[in-house]
Write a protein that holds these residues in place. Structure first.
Motif, PDB file in Angstrom:
ATOM      1  N   ILE A   1       0.837  -1.198   0.000  1.00  0.00           N
ATOM      2  CA  ILE A   1       0.000   0.000   0.000  1.00  0.00           C
ATOM      3  C   ILE A   1       0.874   1.250   0.000  1.00  0.00           C
ATOM      4  N   GLY A   2       1.947   1.218   0.775  1.00  0.00           N
ATOM      5  CA  GLY A   2       2.883   2.338   0.755  1.00  0.00           C
ATOM      6  C   GLY A   2       3.432   2.564  -0.638  1.00  0.00           C
ATOM      7  N   GLY A   3       3.727   1.455  -1.343  1.00  0.00           N
ATOM      8  CA  GLY A   3       4.236   1.570  -2.701  1.00  0.00           C
ATOM      9  C   GLY A   3       3.227   2.190  -3.643  1.00  0.00           C
ATOM     10  N   SER A   4       1.955   1.778  -3.539  1.00  0.00           N
ATOM     11  CA  SER A   4       0.938   2.320  -4.440  1.00  0.00           C
ATOM     12  C   SER A   4       0.698   3.805  -4.175  1.00  0.00           C
ATOM     13  N   ILE A   5       0.695   4.189  -2.903  1.00  0.00           N
ATOM     14  CA  ILE A   5       0.551   5.612  -2.579  1.00  0.00           C
ATOM     15  C   ILE A   5       1.791   6.375  -3.029  1.00  0.00           C
ATOM     16  N   GLY A   6       2.971   5.784  -2.826  1.00  0.00           N
ATOM     17  CA  GLY A   6       4.205   6.436  -3.221  1.00  0.00           C
ATOM     18  C   GLY A   6       4.262   6.717  -4.711  1.00  0.00           C
ATOM     19  N   VAL A   7       3.864   5.734  -5.525  1.00  0.00           N
ATOM     20  CA  VAL A   7       3.864   5.938  -6.978  1.00  0.00           C
ATOM     21  C   VAL A   7       2.949   7.099  -7.348  1.00  0.00           C
ATOM     22  N   SER A   8       1.773   7.180  -6.728  1.00  0.00           N
ATOM     23  CA  SER A   8       0.831   8.257  -7.032  1.00  0.00           C
ATOM     24  C   SER A   8       1.381   9.620  -6.621  1.00  0.00           C
ATOM     25  N   VAL A   9       1.959   9.688  -5.428  1.00  0.00           N
ATOM     26  CA  VAL A   9       2.514  10.954  -4.947  1.00  0.00           C
ATOM     27  C   VAL A   9       3.694  11.388  -5.815  1.00  0.00           C
ATOM     28  N   PHE A  10       4.590  10.458  -6.120  1.00  0.00           N
ATOM     29  CA  PHE A  10       5.753  10.809  -6.922  1.00  0.00           C
ATOM     30  C   PHE A  10       5.358  11.199  -8.341  1.00  0.00           C
ATOM     31  N   THR A  11       4.313  10.583  -8.858  1.00  0.00           N
ATOM     32  CA  THR A  11       3.817  10.975 -10.179  1.00  0.00           C
ATOM     33  C   THR A  11       3.298  12.405 -10.160  1.00  0.00           C
ATOM     34  N   ALA A  12       2.592  12.769  -9.087  1.00  0.00           N
ATOM     35  CA  ALA A  12       2.103  14.146  -8.961  1.00  0.00           C
ATOM     36  C   ALA A  12       3.259  15.127  -8.869  1.00  0.00           C
ATOM     37  N   VAL A  13       4.290  14.767  -8.108  1.00  0.00           N
ATOM     38  CA  VAL A  13       5.469  15.637  -7.988  1.00  0.00           C
ATOM     39  C   VAL A  13       6.162  15.788  -9.336  1.00  0.00           C
ATOM     40  N   TYR A  14       6.370  14.659 -10.009  1.00  0.00           N
ATOM     41  CA  TYR A  14       7.038  14.697 -11.314  1.00  0.00           C
ATOM     42  C   TYR A  14       6.243  15.535 -12.308  1.00  0.00           C
ATOM     43  N   ALA A  15       4.928  15.323 -12.375  1.00  0.00           N
ATOM     44  CA  ALA A  15       4.093  16.032 -13.348  1.00  0.00           C
ATOM     45  C   ALA A  15       4.114  17.536 -13.114  1.00  0.00           C
ATOM     46  N   SER A  16       4.068  17.949 -11.847  1.00  0.00           N
ATOM     47  CA  SER A  16       4.051  19.386 -11.551  1.00  0.00           C
ATOM     48  C   SER A  16       5.374  20.043 -11.920  1.00  0.00           C
ATOM     49  N   VAL A  17       6.490  19.380 -11.642  1.00  0.00           N
ATOM     50  CA  VAL A  17       7.799  19.945 -11.982  1.00  0.00           C
ATOM     51  C   VAL A  17       7.995  19.963 -13.493  1.00  0.00           C
ATOM     52  N   PHE A  18       7.602  18.883 -14.162  1.00  0.00           N
ATOM     53  CA  PHE A  18       7.748  18.803 -15.609  1.00  0.00           C
ATOM     54  C   PHE A  18       6.926  19.889 -16.297  1.00  0.00           C
ATOM     55  N   ALA A  19       5.683  20.073 -15.841  1.00  0.00           N
ATOM     56  CA  ALA A  19       4.820  21.087 -16.448  1.00  0.00           C
ATOM     57  C   ALA A  19       5.339  22.495 -16.185  1.00  0.00           C
ATOM     58  N   ALA A  20       5.875  22.718 -14.986  1.00  0.00           N
ATOM     59  CA  ALA A  20       6.362  24.050 -14.627  1.00  0.00           C
ATOM     60  C   ALA A  20       7.608  24.442 -15.418  1.00  0.00           C
ATOM     61  N   SER A  21       8.348  23.458 -15.897  1.00  0.00           N
ATOM     62  CA  SER A  21       9.587  23.762 -16.616  1.00  0.00           C
ATOM     63  C   SER A  21       9.313  24.412 -17.964  1.00  0.00           C
ATOM     64  N   GLY A  22       8.188  24.052 -18.592  1.00  0.00           N
ATOM     65  CA  GLY A  22       7.859  24.611 -19.889  1.00  0.00           C
ATOM     66  C   GLY A  22       8.765  24.160 -21.009  1.00  0.00           C
ATOM     67  N   LEU A  23       9.576  23.138 -20.782  1.00  0.00           N
ATOM     68  CA  LEU A  23      10.522  22.656 -21.788  1.00  0.00           C
ATOM     69  C   LEU A  23       9.881  21.560 -22.630  1.00  0.00           C
ATOM     70  N   ALA A  24      10.266  21.509 -23.886  1.00  0.00           N
ATOM     71  CA  ALA A  24       9.735  20.491 -24.789  1.00  0.00           C
ATOM     72  C   ALA A  24      10.758  20.224 -25.881  1.00  0.00           C
ATOM     73  N   GLY A  25      10.448  19.249 -26.736  1.00  0.00           N
ATOM     74  CA  GLY A  25      11.343  18.939 -27.847  1.00  0.00           C
ATOM     75  C   GLY A  25      12.684  18.440 -27.372  1.00  0.00           C
ATOM     76  N   ALA A  26      13.739  19.060 -27.896  1.00  0.00           N
ATOM     77  CA  ALA A  26      15.097  18.630 -27.562  1.00  0.00           C
ATOM     78  C   ALA A  26      15.428  18.869 -26.103  1.00  0.00           C
ATOM     79  N   GLU A  27      14.698  19.802 -25.456  1.00  0.00           N
ATOM     80  CA  GLU A  27      14.982  20.119 -24.053  1.00  0.00           C
ATOM     81  C   GLU A  27      14.147  19.275 -23.088  1.00  0.00           C
ATOM     82  N   ALA A  28      13.281  18.412 -23.623  1.00  0.00           N
ATOM     83  CA  ALA A  28      12.419  17.599 -22.768  1.00  0.00           C
ATOM     84  C   ALA A  28      13.199  16.726 -21.782  1.00  0.00           C
ATOM     85  N   PRO A  29      14.343  16.089 -22.195  1.00  0.00           N
ATOM     86  CA  PRO A  29      15.096  15.283 -21.214  1.00  0.00           C
ATOM     87  C   PRO A  29      15.519  16.067 -19.977  1.00  0.00           C
TER      88      PRO A  29
END
Length: 505
Positions: free
Chosen positions: A429-457
């Motif tokens: 259960i900790g793992g399933s919650i962890g994946v969801s929380v980390f996905t939210a963290v990753y998505a928010s940082v990725f979206a905030a960066s505004g980078l795409a294309g060659a800069e996506a990595p």
């Protein structure tokens, strides 16, 4: 009164069944043609259940492309398995006890095989996620049934110690086997074989179990806590789904609503457990301060092991451009470090007790995660990834070894099964919650960066790094929990109970 005083004199700690829920049991001494062949069957069953937690990680990038999954939907391929497994594990143990351990194992085998076949031929993300959830549900039948059959097949003596050593070693290697096998199958065959390969295990396990395992079941009245099973499953599901919605914003009405619903349902589960005659989870199991602290730490450790390592796999394949096999091999230093450190930690546990390890171990894991948070798009594996994985592995061994002892610390014999299942459920259960929380963290940082294309990595590594920082914060919290809860003179009793705990868990 200590748990030693509660154990009946005619029944040694090493004779406790991990799913023993009553004072008596039918068929404790199981007579089979060759119990060592039975050990092979049970060990392969446990290997299949454990490796399925990691084998799909390596296949996810390829599966995501073929099935057109979004990054947010991708995480549910992992979450569905761990959530169903963890939420239904307590019920699975109860079913095995009263319906028959062998019968439950065989039915679980058939169901797991069918779910694996369904996932292997899935034509959409939804079908794959449903298949993974069904795998987790049948794994919740397989795991407790296999452990209970192992206990009654080898009730005592040197054979029991050998059997549990073999079973534990194979189960412990499951994560590493999953990473390598997933890499081999994805690279040289197809990602779908990461699910279809289970059919080989299922055929061997079903035929072998049919002829080498004897039936056993618990005595006493047969009552299933269906209300408890429904409320805890829906509550955990709502909670995890609420966390997954957080990638679109923590303030969304849907996010808040599902999180609140999850809390209400879990509170209802606690109320139900306090009222029913045969609760799925006796509240006395988690009410103890030391055990309760151990379960909380187990949940956080599970979130880090399952959640953060998933994003490490993405970094190796998507950003560093490793092949599936290369990524699987590159992930091995973590389980290898855990395996090599565990014997040392065992000796330290005997000398210093669990408290120092559970305070210091999470901090070592946090240090490793902070090293990993420095990854870059153009970085080198040996410099940016390998050191953090090794440090993290050393710290995880310092956490997992003491937790195995504390999960059943001071537990009454008839609660041993519930406590063991709770520890495993906390991890999943900790793992399933962890994946969801980390996905939210990753998505928010990725979206905030505004980078795409060659800069996506670069944006990806920023997001991955943020998930590692979040995981590090969680491990620091685990250390604080150990300071606050894992303390007291009662811990001195652990040296007298280690044999019983190690044998059962």
């Amino acid at each position: 009164m200590s748990s030693r005083a509660r154990i009946r004199p005619d029944r040694s700690p090493n004779d406790l069944s991990p799913t023993d829920v009553g004072p008596t049991e039918v068929g404790r001494k199981v007579r089979i043609p060759n119990r060592w062949l039975g050990l092979v069957v049970l060990s392969l069953t446990q290997l299949m259940v454990v490796l399925d937690g990691t084998i799909v990680n390596i296949a996810l990038p390829d599966a995501q492309i073929e099935l057109g999954m979004s990054d947010g939907l991708r995480q549910w391929v992992v979450t569905a398995y761990s959530l169903a497994f963890g939420a239904l594990l307590l019920l699975g143990g109860r079913v095995a006890d009263y319906w028959g351990r062998k019968r439950t194992l065989l039915v679980g085998m058939v169901g797991f095989g069918a779910a694996s076949l369904y996932g292997g031929i899935a034509q959409s993300a939804a079908e794959l996620i449903v298949a993974r959830g069904l795998q987790g549900a049948f794994a919740a039948l397989l795991a407790p049934a296999a452990l209970a059959l192992l206990t009654v097949t080898f009730p005592s003596g040197r054979d029991r110690n050998v059997a549990f050593a073999v079973f534990g070693t194979i189960a412990g290697a499951g994560a590493a086997v999953g990473l390598v096998l997933g890499g081999v199958l994805t690279e040289f065959v197809d990602w779908r074989w990461c699910l279809l390969v289970n059919l080989v295990f299922v055929v061997i396990g079903f035929v072998g179990g049919l002829f080498t395992l004897g039936e056993s079941r618990a005595g006493g009245e047969n009552r299933f806590d269906l209300a408890g099973a429904v409320t805890v499953t829906l509550g955990l599901g709502s909670l995890v789904y609420g966390f997954s919605l957080a990638e679109g914003g923590w303030g969304q009405l849907s996010t808040i609503g599902f999180l609140a619903l999850g809390v209400v349902l879990l509170a209802l589960f606690v109320w139900v457990e306090s009222k029913v005659a045969q609760p799925l989870l006796p509240l006395r199991v988690v009410a103890d301060r030391i055990r309760g602290g151990a379960f909380l730490i187990q949940a956080i450790a599970g979130s880090v092991m399952i959640g953060s390592t998933l994003y490490l796999t993405f970094h190796l394949q998507i950003v560093l451009g490793m092949s599936p096999l290369g990524a699987g091999l590159a992930s091995l230093p973590l389980p290898i470090a855990i395996t090599l450190t565990a014997p040392v930690v065992t000796r330290l546990l005997a000398r210093f007790g669990p408290r120092p390890l559970l305070i210091g171990g999470p901090l070592v894991v946090a240090a490793g995660l902070l090293l990993l948070s420095g990854i870059t798009a153009g970085g080198v594996y040996a410099a940016e990834v390998l050191p953090g994985m090794v440090v993290m592995g050393v710290g995880m061994a310092s956490v997992f070894v003491p937790l195995q002892n504390l999960a059943l610390f001071g537990i009454a014999p008839h609660d041993a099964g519930a406590a063991s299942a709770t520890a495993n459920s906390a991890m999943q259960i900790g793992g399933s919650i962890g994946v969801s929380v980390f996905t939210a963290v990753y998505a928010s940082v990725f979206a905030a960066s505004g980078l795409a294309g060659a800069e996506a990595p670069t944006a990806m590594t920023d997001g991955y790094g943020a998930t590692f920082v979040a995981a590090a914060i969680g491990m620091v919290a685990a250390s604080v929990i150990a300071i606050a809860l894992v303390r007291g003179a009662r811990l001195r009793e652990l040296t007298y109970e280690t044999g019983a705990v190690a044998a059962v868990h």
